[in-house]
Each structure stands twice: as C-alpha cells, then as structure tokens.
Design a protein around this motif. Structure first.
Motif, PDB file in Angstrom:
ATOM      1  N   SER A 134      -8.442 -63.740   4.547  1.00 11.37           N
ATOM      2  CA  SER A 134      -8.339 -62.387   3.987  1.00 11.37           C
ATOM      3  C   SER A 134      -7.839 -61.412   5.045  1.00 11.37           C
ATOM      4  N   SER A 135      -7.666 -61.899   6.275  1.00 12.63           N
ATOM      5  CA  SER A 135      -7.179 -60.987   7.313  1.00 12.63           C
ATOM      6  C   SER A 135      -5.687 -60.667   7.165  1.00 12.63           C
ATOM      7  N   ILE A 136      -4.979 -61.344   6.271  1.00 10.94           N
ATOM      8  CA  ILE A 136      -3.570 -60.979   6.021  1.00 10.94           C
ATOM      9  C   ILE A 136      -3.597 -59.558   5.428  1.00 10.94           C
ATOM     10  N   PRO A 137      -2.996 -58.569   6.136  1.00  9.19           N
ATOM     11  CA  PRO A 137      -3.246 -57.167   5.789  1.00  9.19           C
ATOM     12  C   PRO A 137      -2.742 -56.745   4.406  1.00  9.19           C
ATOM     13  N   PHE A 138      -3.476 -55.809   3.821  1.00  8.38           N
ATOM     14  CA  PHE A 138      -3.065 -55.147   2.577  1.00  8.38           C
ATOM     15  C   PHE A 138      -2.481 -53.790   2.937  1.00  8.38           C
ATOM     16  N   ILE A 139      -1.365 -53.436   2.299  1.00  5.76           N
ATOM     17  CA  ILE A 139      -0.824 -52.083   2.456  1.00  5.76           C
ATOM     18  C   ILE A 139      -0.709 -51.485   1.067  1.00  5.76           C
ATOM     19  N   ASP A 140      -1.289 -50.279   0.916  1.00  4.64           N
ATOM     20  CA  ASP A 140      -1.195 -49.579  -0.358  1.00  4.64           C
ATOM     21  C   ASP A 140       0.062 -48.703  -0.322  1.00  4.64           C
ATOM     22  N   GLN A 171      -1.657 -42.868   8.509  1.00  2.00           N
ATOM     23  CA  GLN A 171      -2.573 -43.994   8.756  1.00  2.00           C
ATOM     24  C   GLN A 171      -2.033 -45.292   8.129  1.00  2.00           C
ATOM     25  N   GLU A 172      -1.486 -45.159   6.912  1.00  2.00           N
ATOM     26  CA  GLU A 172      -0.962 -46.350   6.236  1.00  2.00           C
ATOM     27  C   GLU A 172       0.312 -46.850   6.937  1.00  2.00           C
ATOM     28  N   LEU A 173       1.119 -45.897   7.449  1.00  2.00           N
ATOM     29  CA  LEU A 173       2.332 -46.295   8.187  1.00  2.00           C
ATOM     30  C   LEU A 173       1.970 -47.054   9.461  1.00  2.00           C
ATOM     31  N   GLN A 174       0.924 -46.602  10.119  1.00  2.00           N
ATOM     32  CA  GLN A 174       0.448 -47.303  11.332  1.00  2.00           C
ATOM     33  C   GLN A 174       0.025 -48.730  10.993  1.00  2.00           C
ATOM     34  N   LYS A 175      -0.677 -48.836   9.855  1.00  2.00           N
ATOM     35  CA  LYS A 175      -1.129 -50.171   9.410  1.00  2.00           C
ATOM     36  C   LYS A 175       0.062 -51.078   9.120  1.00  2.00           C
ATOM     37  N   LEU A 176       1.088 -50.460   8.504  1.00  2.00           N
ATOM     38  CA  LEU A 176       2.294 -51.208   8.151  1.00  2.00           C
ATOM     39  C   LEU A 176       2.968 -51.739   9.416  1.00  2.00           C
ATOM     40  N   ARG A 177       3.127 -50.878  10.395  1.00  2.00           N
ATOM     41  CA  ARG A 177       3.778 -51.272  11.644  1.00  2.00           C
ATOM     42  C   ARG A 177       2.993 -52.386  12.338  1.00  2.00           C
ATOM     43  N   SER A 178       1.688 -52.214  12.342  1.00  2.00           N
ATOM     44  CA  SER A 178       0.862 -53.220  13.011  1.00  2.00           C
ATOM     45  C   SER A 178       0.922 -54.556  12.254  1.00  2.00           C
ATOM     46  N   ALA A 179       0.905 -54.503  10.916  1.00  2.00           N
ATOM     47  CA  ALA A 179       0.984 -55.733  10.112  1.00  2.00           C
ATOM     48  C   ALA A 179       2.286 -56.473  10.387  1.00  2.00           C
ATOM     49  N   PHE A 196       2.823 -58.527   4.738  1.00  2.00           N
ATOM     50  CA  PHE A 196       1.632 -57.823   4.242  1.00  2.00           C
ATOM     51  C   PHE A 196       1.527 -58.040   2.748  1.00  2.00           C
ATOM     52  N   GLN A 197       0.334 -57.809   2.232  1.00  2.87           N
ATOM     53  CA  GLN A 197       0.116 -57.909   0.793  1.00  2.87           C
ATOM     54  C   GLN A 197       0.221 -56.495   0.228  1.00  2.87           C
ATOM     55  N   ALA A 198       1.256 -56.271  -0.593  1.00  2.00           N
ATOM     56  CA  ALA A 198       1.491 -54.924  -1.124  1.00  2.00           C
ATOM     57  C   ALA A 198       0.665 -54.679  -2.372  1.00  2.00           C
ATOM     58  N   ILE A 199      -0.078 -53.576  -2.341  1.00  2.00           N
ATOM     59  CA  ILE A 199      -0.748 -53.094  -3.555  1.00  2.00           C
ATOM     60  C   ILE A 199      -0.281 -51.645  -3.776  1.00  2.00           C
ATOM     61  N   GLY A 200      -0.644 -51.066  -4.904  1.00  2.00           N
ATOM     62  CA  GLY A 200      -0.198 -49.695  -5.180  1.00  2.00           C
ATOM     63  C   GLY A 200       1.316 -49.606  -5.276  1.00  2.00           C
ATOM     64  N   HIS A 201       1.963 -50.702  -5.705  1.00  2.00           N
ATOM     65  CA  HIS A 201       3.429 -50.732  -5.741  1.00  2.00           C
ATOM     66  C   HIS A 201       3.989 -50.222  -7.067  1.00  2.00           C
ATOM     67  N   GLY A 202       3.124 -49.973  -8.028  1.00  6.32           N
ATOM     68  CA  GLY A 202       3.580 -49.380  -9.289  1.00  6.32           C
ATOM     69  C   GLY A 202       4.046 -50.373 -10.340  1.00  6.32           C
ATOM     70  N   ILE A 203       4.103 -51.667 -10.019  1.00  6.71           N
ATOM     71  CA  ILE A 203       4.468 -52.645 -11.065  1.00  6.71           C
ATOM     72  C   ILE A 203       3.155 -53.103 -11.716  1.00  6.71           C
ATOM     73  N   PRO A 204       3.000 -52.848 -13.030  1.00  8.42           N
ATOM     74  CA  PRO A 204       1.723 -53.176 -13.676  1.00  8.42           C
ATOM     75  C   PRO A 204       1.397 -54.671 -13.572  1.00  8.42           C
ATOM     76  N   LYS A 205       0.121 -54.956 -13.438  1.00  4.81           N
ATOM     77  CA  LYS A 205      -0.309 -56.355 -13.338  1.00  4.81           C
ATOM     78  C   LYS A 205       0.092 -57.124 -14.596  1.00  4.81           C
ATOM     79  N   SER A 206       0.052 -56.434 -15.761  1.00  2.00           N
ATOM     80  CA  SER A 206       0.421 -57.119 -17.006  1.00  2.00           C
ATOM     81  C   SER A 206       1.873 -57.604 -16.947  1.00  2.00           C
ATOM     82  N   PHE A 207       2.724 -56.852 -16.272  1.00  9.03           N
ATOM     83  CA  PHE A 207       4.122 -57.286 -16.153  1.00  9.03           C
ATOM     84  C   PHE A 207       4.243 -58.442 -15.154  1.00  9.03           C
ATOM     85  N   LEU A 208       3.482 -58.362 -14.060  1.00  8.09           N
ATOM     86  CA  LEU A 208       3.507 -59.480 -13.097  1.00  8.09           C
ATOM     87  C   LEU A 208       3.042 -60.761 -13.789  1.00  8.09           C
TER      88      LEU A 208
END
Ligand SMILES: O=C(O)CCC(=O)C(=O)O
Ligand SMILES: [Fe+2]
Length: 352
Positions: free
Chosen positions: A48-54, A68-76, A83-95
């Motif tokens: 689970s340590s593979i980072p999530f970026i919202d 703060q999120e940009l810093q996380k992105l750079r570090s990931a 990184f594991q992208a969340i908050g990307h706007g594609i509905p889960k139902s479509f995925l």
C-alpha cells in the motif's frame, strides 16, 4: 508435450494462450521464464506504500493544499516512478464498463476475435506481441493493441465489431484519459518548478495515445510463468486500469504488487518522461504475474510524444548541480521496441 521446445516462437505465437488453456496444455519453454531466486516479493498487504495522488487537489483553490499534493507528486515520481491517481473525475461506473467490455471481448469465441487478428510480426490488432529475439521468453497473455490518437492513425480493420459497445467505450475512455494527460503533464511540470506547459509542448499536438487491452489467462504454473516479462515502458507515460492483482513494480530490488483500488488509475512513467525530466522522474521496471485460478484483465493507455518531434531534457532542469543526463532523441518508442524484443532496456541510447 514437447511441442513448445521444438517449435520456433513465430509458430507458437500463432496460437493464443487462451486456446492453450482451453486445451488444458501445460506451459512449456519459452513461456517458462521465471527465476525469482534473487528477487524479493513484498506481500500485497504491504504494497500500500505505492503513493496515491488526488488529482482534484492539484488545482485546489487553497494554495497550500495544491502545493502539498504537488510535493507528493514529485516525491512519488522520483522514488517510485508511478502513483495511483484518484480524484481524476472519471466515474467508477465508467471504469467498470471499460473493464467489462475488455473482458467480454476476450471471452468471445476465437473465431470472433480472429476477425481483428494481427500477423505474428505485426504490432496492431489482436494476438500476442511480435516475435521476440531468439532465446527470449514469451508472455502468458493475449492482447489487442489499437492506435487511438491521432485519429488519422486509426486502423478500422483492427477495431472489433463485437461486443457492440467495444469501440465506443474504448474511444470514450481514451478521450477521457487524453483530457487527464493535460492535467497530469502540467502538474508534473509545476511540481518541478518549470513552465507549466513544457512537457505538453514536447508531447506535441500529434502526441500518440495507444490502447493495449491485456488478458492474462489462468496459468497452472505461476511459479514458473509470467504474464508479462519485466520491462520499462517506452512511452512518455502509461495509464493502467486493472481488474485483479498481478502488476508488480520494482523498487530497491523488491517487487511490490499493485493493490486493487477500483476507482484508481495507475500512472506509470515511461522512459521518455525520464528523459524529458532529465532523470528527475524514473521509469520503473514492472512485470505481471500469472495466477492459477482467475483470468486478469488490464487496459493500458500509452501516451507518447509525436514520433516526428525531437524530445529532450527540459532546459530548466539542467544546471550545475544537475548536469544534462540525456541528449535529444526522436522516435524513441521505436528504438525502445528494438531493445524490448531482446529483453533489454533502451535508455542508454539516450544518455548524454
Ligand atoms: O497488465 C498490466 O497491468 C500492465 C501492462 C503493461 O505493463 C504494459 O502493457 O506495458
Ligand atoms: Fe508496461
């Protein structure tokens, strides 16, 4: 039984892995390739340590939240290269619909899939990757590879007529991913304090988006056979959607299994982002395991710079402390492919 050890790879590849499984065949060389004695597999529970970026936070009106999120992105991206992208706007139902249509395609009879079959040496269409160099292993997988953007690169003969919704869903999904790449490319630049559109400009207006839908049949010998051999991608970056565990990312000599988080998308740097970021971001080696019970489906969208354009490290990322690591290159994806076929990486070709 001895079939596989005597037949050349091009003959073997003319028969799909899915057919072999239906026939109850045991995997033989060159499908057998796993030699993990020196690798360490980290249990999924600890991956689970593979980072999530919202991604929704990257454009937050609250500057400290975005920063703060940009810093996380750079570090990931500098440590994991993904990184594991969340908050990307594609509905889960479509995925879910994308996963479903991919599975439905592969679960059709061979005859139906054969309508968009490729030749063993071709890249686009349904089948396996083109015949690798002699001595290389084969992957326990079937896939369909499609050029989606630029639109004039589409080759209708390889686009399945069935399931009926296949083409619409794959096109719609790729278009949504294309929109996402704009946010991701800009955010990556911002995280490195370089001009926001610099990576987008390097990708160019004719950047490629290619869809690769993978089907990993159950395999009676997961201890010996890989779904996809260890490799790094030749893309700029790749967006992966999966429906079961199997994908592993290598970091510090260990293999981390990507957990299943149904609403997330894996964003994985390819070699060309490593080049454009002057090595600030890494393009990680990854592979896919097989499992003995279930078939796994994944959809990878490769996003790559226009092959007609020269790409290279951003000037703003070259300085005294951090000299130029890479030179300019053109059509790197193609160079990468030549090495991939021999089980090698190609990055050294771009070294300054
Ligand atoms: O199947 C996956 O999860 C990853 C596929 C992949 O690495 C690729 O297609 O390059
Ligand atoms: Fe890959």
């Amino acid at each position: 039984m001895a079939e596989a050890s005597i037949l050349p790879a091009n003959v073997l590849l003319s028969k799909r892995v899915q057919e072999r499984v239906l026939n109850g065949e045991e995997p033989q060389p060159p499908y057998v390739c796993r030699d993990d004695s020196t690798d360490e597999n980290v249990p999924v529970s600890q991956s689970s340590s593979i980072p999530f970026i919202d991604l929704s936070l990257l454009s937050s009106l609250e500057p400290s939240t975005a920063e703060q999120e940009l810093q996380k992105l750079r570090s990931a991206l500098s440590s994991w290269g993904c990184f594991q992208a969340i908050g990307h706007g594609i509905p889960k139902s479509f995925l879910d619909q994308v996963r479903q249509v991919a599975r439905e395609f592969f679960e059709q009879p061979m005859e139906e899939k054969g309508k968009c079959a490729k030749g063993v040496e071709e890249m686009e269409g349904y089948g396996a990757d083109p015949v690798p160099a002699e001595g290389q292993s084969l992957d326990w997988s079937d896939r369909i590879f499609l050029e989606v953007y630029p639109e004039d690169k589409r080759n209708p003969i390889f686009w399945p007529q069935n399931p009926k919704s296949f083409s619409g869903v794959v096109e719609d999904y790729t278009t949504k991913v294309q929109k996402l790449t704009e946010t991701i490319s800009k955010s990556m630049a911002k995280s490195l304090d370089v001009q926001e559109t610099c990576f987008l400009d390097q990708f160019g207006e004719r950047a490629a988006l290619q869809a690769r839908l993978n089907y990993y049949s159950p395999c009676p010998r997961p201890d010996l056979v890989l779904g996809l051999k260890p490799h790094a991608d030749g893309s700029g970056y790749t967006i992966v959607l999966q429906d079961d565990v199997g994908l592993q990312i290598q970091k510090d000599g260990q293999w981390f299994t990507l957990p299943i988080v149904p609403e997330s998308l894996l964003v994985l740097m390819g070699d060309q982002m490593e080049i454009m970021s002057n090595g600030m971001f890494r393009s990680p080696v990854h592979r896919v395991l097989t499992n003995s019970e279930r078939a796994r489906v994944s959809v990878a969208i490769f996003y790559a710079p226009d092959p007609e354009k020269e790409i290279g490290p951003e000037e703003g990322l070259i300085n005294e402390e951090r000299p130029r690591i890479f030179k300019k290159v053109k059509d790197y994806a193609n160079i990468h492919w030549g090495y991939y076929q021999q089980g090698q990486r190609a990055l050294h070709v771009a070294k300054a």
